[in-house]
Design a protein around this motif. Structure first.
Motif, mmCIF file in Angstrom:
data_model
loop_
_atom_site.group_PDB
_atom_site.id
_atom_site.type_symbol
_atom_site.label_atom_id
_atom_site.label_comp_id
_atom_site.label_asym_id
_atom_site.label_seq_id
_atom_site.Cartn_x
_atom_site.Cartn_y
_atom_site.Cartn_z
ATOM 1 N N VAL A 51 41.118 -10.711 -25.446
ATOM 2 C CA VAL A 51 40.641 -9.490 -24.797
ATOM 3 C C VAL A 51 40.074 -9.839 -23.420
ATOM 4 O O VAL A 51 39.261 -10.761 -23.316
ATOM 5 N N PRO A 52 40.473 -9.098 -22.382
ATOM 6 C CA PRO A 52 39.873 -9.354 -21.064
ATOM 7 C C PRO A 52 38.433 -8.834 -21.031
ATOM 8 O O PRO A 52 38.199 -7.627 -21.125
ATOM 9 N N VAL A 53 37.474 -9.751 -20.975
ATOM 10 C CA VAL A 53 36.061 -9.390 -20.968
ATOM 11 C C VAL A 53 35.328 -10.205 -19.911
ATOM 12 O O VAL A 53 35.820 -11.221 -19.438
ATOM 13 N N ILE A 54 34.151 -9.723 -19.569
ATOM 14 C CA ILE A 54 33.240 -10.483 -18.724
ATOM 15 C C ILE A 54 32.321 -11.226 -19.680
ATOM 16 O O ILE A 54 31.467 -10.606 -20.335
ATOM 17 N N PHE A 55 32.497 -12.547 -19.780
ATOM 18 C CA PHE A 55 31.808 -13.302 -20.828
ATOM 19 C C PHE A 55 30.286 -13.205 -20.776
ATOM 20 O O PHE A 55 29.668 -13.005 -21.824
ATOM 21 N N PRO A 56 29.627 -13.335 -19.621
ATOM 22 C CA PRO A 56 28.154 -13.228 -19.641
ATOM 23 C C PRO A 56 27.672 -11.870 -20.161
ATOM 24 O O PRO A 56 26.690 -11.800 -20.900
ATOM 25 N N VAL A 57 28.387 -10.812 -19.808
ATOM 26 C CA VAL A 57 27.998 -9.473 -20.290
ATOM 27 C C VAL A 57 28.246 -9.371 -21.793
ATOM 28 O O VAL A 57 27.440 -8.792 -22.524
ATOM 29 N N LEU A 58 29.349 -9.925 -22.258
ATOM 30 C CA LEU A 58 29.647 -9.952 -23.692
ATOM 31 C C LEU A 58 28.539 -10.667 -24.451
ATOM 32 O O LEU A 58 28.045 -10.164 -25.468
ATOM 33 N N PHE A 59 28.141 -11.822 -23.947
ATOM 34 C CA PHE A 59 27.106 -12.607 -24.621
ATOM 35 C C PHE A 59 25.750 -11.898 -24.578
ATOM 36 O O PHE A 59 24.997 -11.928 -25.548
ATOM 37 N N ILE A 60 25.445 -11.234 -23.470
ATOM 38 C CA ILE A 60 24.189 -10.466 -23.376
ATOM 39 C C ILE A 60 24.208 -9.315 -24.378
ATOM 40 O O ILE A 60 23.193 -9.021 -25.013
ATOM 41 N N GLY A 61 25.359 -8.669 -24.546
ATOM 42 C CA GLY A 61 25.471 -7.607 -25.558
ATOM 43 C C GLY A 61 25.207 -8.143 -26.957
ATOM 44 O O GLY A 61 24.517 -7.510 -27.761
ATOM 45 N N PHE A 62 25.748 -9.318 -27.244
ATOM 46 C CA PHE A 62 25.512 -9.961 -28.542
ATOM 47 C C PHE A 62 24.023 -10.263 -28.724
ATOM 48 O O PHE A 62 23.444 -9.992 -29.781
ATOM 49 N N LEU A 63 23.392 -10.816 -27.686
ATOM 50 C CA LEU A 63 21.967 -11.159 -27.779
ATOM 51 C C LEU A 63 21.077 -9.923 -27.891
ATOM 52 O O LEU A 63 20.094 -9.934 -28.638
ATOM 53 N N ILE A 64 21.419 -8.849 -27.182
ATOM 54 C CA ILE A 64 20.640 -7.609 -27.278
ATOM 55 C C ILE A 64 20.732 -7.045 -28.689
ATOM 56 O O ILE A 64 19.743 -6.556 -29.246
ATOM 57 N N ALA A 65 21.913 -7.113 -29.299
ATOM 58 C CA ALA A 65 22.063 -6.633 -30.680
ATOM 59 C C ALA A 65 21.212 -7.475 -31.630
ATOM 60 O O ALA A 65 20.555 -6.939 -32.527
ATOM 61 N N LYS A 66 21.215 -8.796 -31.444
ATOM 62 C CA LYS A 66 20.366 -9.663 -32.277
ATOM 63 C C LYS A 66 18.898 -9.341 -32.072
ATOM 64 O O LYS A 66 18.123 -9.238 -33.029
ATOM 65 N N LEU A 67 18.507 -9.178 -30.817
ATOM 66 C CA LEU A 67 17.113 -8.883 -30.498
ATOM 67 C C LEU A 67 16.678 -7.541 -31.075
ATOM 68 O O LEU A 67 15.572 -7.415 -31.614
ATOM 69 N N SER A 68 17.546 -6.537 -30.998
ATOM 70 C CA SER A 68 17.181 -5.226 -31.548
ATOM 71 C C SER A 68 17.033 -5.281 -33.069
ATOM 72 O O SER A 68 16.215 -4.569 -33.645
ATOM 73 N N GLN A 69 17.793 -6.148 -33.712
ATOM 74 C CA GLN A 69 17.668 -6.329 -35.162
ATOM 75 C C GLN A 69 16.286 -6.875 -35.508
ATOM 76 O O GLN A 69 15.623 -6.382 -36.422
ATOM 77 N N PHE A 70 15.836 -7.873 -34.771
ATOM 78 C CA PHE A 70 14.529 -8.464 -35.044
ATOM 79 C C PHE A 70 13.393 -7.529 -34.648
ATOM 80 O O PHE A 70 12.392 -7.434 -35.354
ATOM 81 N N LEU A 71 13.542 -6.834 -33.532
ATOM 82 C CA LEU A 71 12.480 -5.912 -33.091
ATOM 83 C C LEU A 71 12.328 -4.733 -34.053
ATOM 84 O O LEU A 71 11.213 -4.259 -34.261
ATOM 85 N N LYS A 72 13.424 -4.282 -34.614
ATOM 86 C CA LYS A 72 13.341 -3.188 -35.585
ATOM 87 C C LYS A 72 12.530 -3.610 -36.799
ATOM 88 O O LYS A 72 11.720 -2.848 -37.318
ATOM 89 N N SER A 73 12.724 -4.842 -37.249
ATOM 90 C CA SER A 73 11.979 -5.309 -38.416
ATOM 91 C C SER A 73 10.500 -5.497 -38.097
ATOM 92 O O SER A 73 9.661 -5.375 -38.981
ATOM 93 N N ILE A 74 10.168 -5.751 -36.830
ATOM 94 C CA ILE A 74 8.760 -5.896 -36.452
ATOM 95 C C ILE A 74 8.103 -4.533 -36.231
ATOM 96 O O ILE A 74 6.987 -4.292 -36.689
ATOM 97 N N ILE A 75 8.814 -3.641 -35.544
ATOM 98 C CA ILE A 75 8.235 -2.356 -35.157
ATOM 99 C C ILE A 75 8.153 -1.398 -36.331
ATOM 100 O O ILE A 75 7.158 -0.708 -36.521
ATOM 101 N N PHE A 76 9.238 -1.310 -37.121
ATOM 102 C CA PHE A 76 9.266 -0.303 -38.192
ATOM 103 C C PHE A 76 8.936 -0.942 -39.494
ATOM 104 O O PHE A 76 9.405 -1.504 -40.228
#
Length: 107
Positions: free
Chosen positions: A82-107
């Protein structure tokens, strides 16, 4: 679900403000985390109850193993096909991981 919604909103914002390819790359990065997490959830929570304790533990172990292997395979498949911009792809992956952990802390 939480990760998917946050990722969708951010990817739409990136797509409008920056570039369509960047928005798609970010969303694909989010999916690279969300899809294996769904597979883990379906696999790990098949068994319940105190009598099935060994099966519960084994399904968690196998579910996590499948999740890690699926994440790696999906990363390789996306990067090669797939033609992607790798740094943006990786940031999307990290944001999803981060939101998973923040949800468990906040809620």
């Amino acid at each position: 679900m939480w990760q998917f919604l946050i990722g969708l909103l951010i990817s739409v914002f990136i797509g409008f403000t920056w570039d369509n390819l960047a928005g798609k790359s970010f969303f694909i990065g989010v999916l690279l985390d969300v899809i294996p997490s769904v597979v883990f959830t379906l696999y790990a929570f098949r068994f319940t109850g105190a009598r099935k304790l060994q099966m519960v533990a084994a399904s968690f172990y196998r579910g996590e193993t499948v999740k890690i292997m699926l994440t790696g395979a999906m990363f390789i498949a996306v990067i090669k096909t797939v033609p992607v911009i790798f740094p943006v792809l990786f940031i999307g992956f990290l944001i999803a991981k981060l939101s998973q952990f923040l949800k468990s802390i906040i809620f």
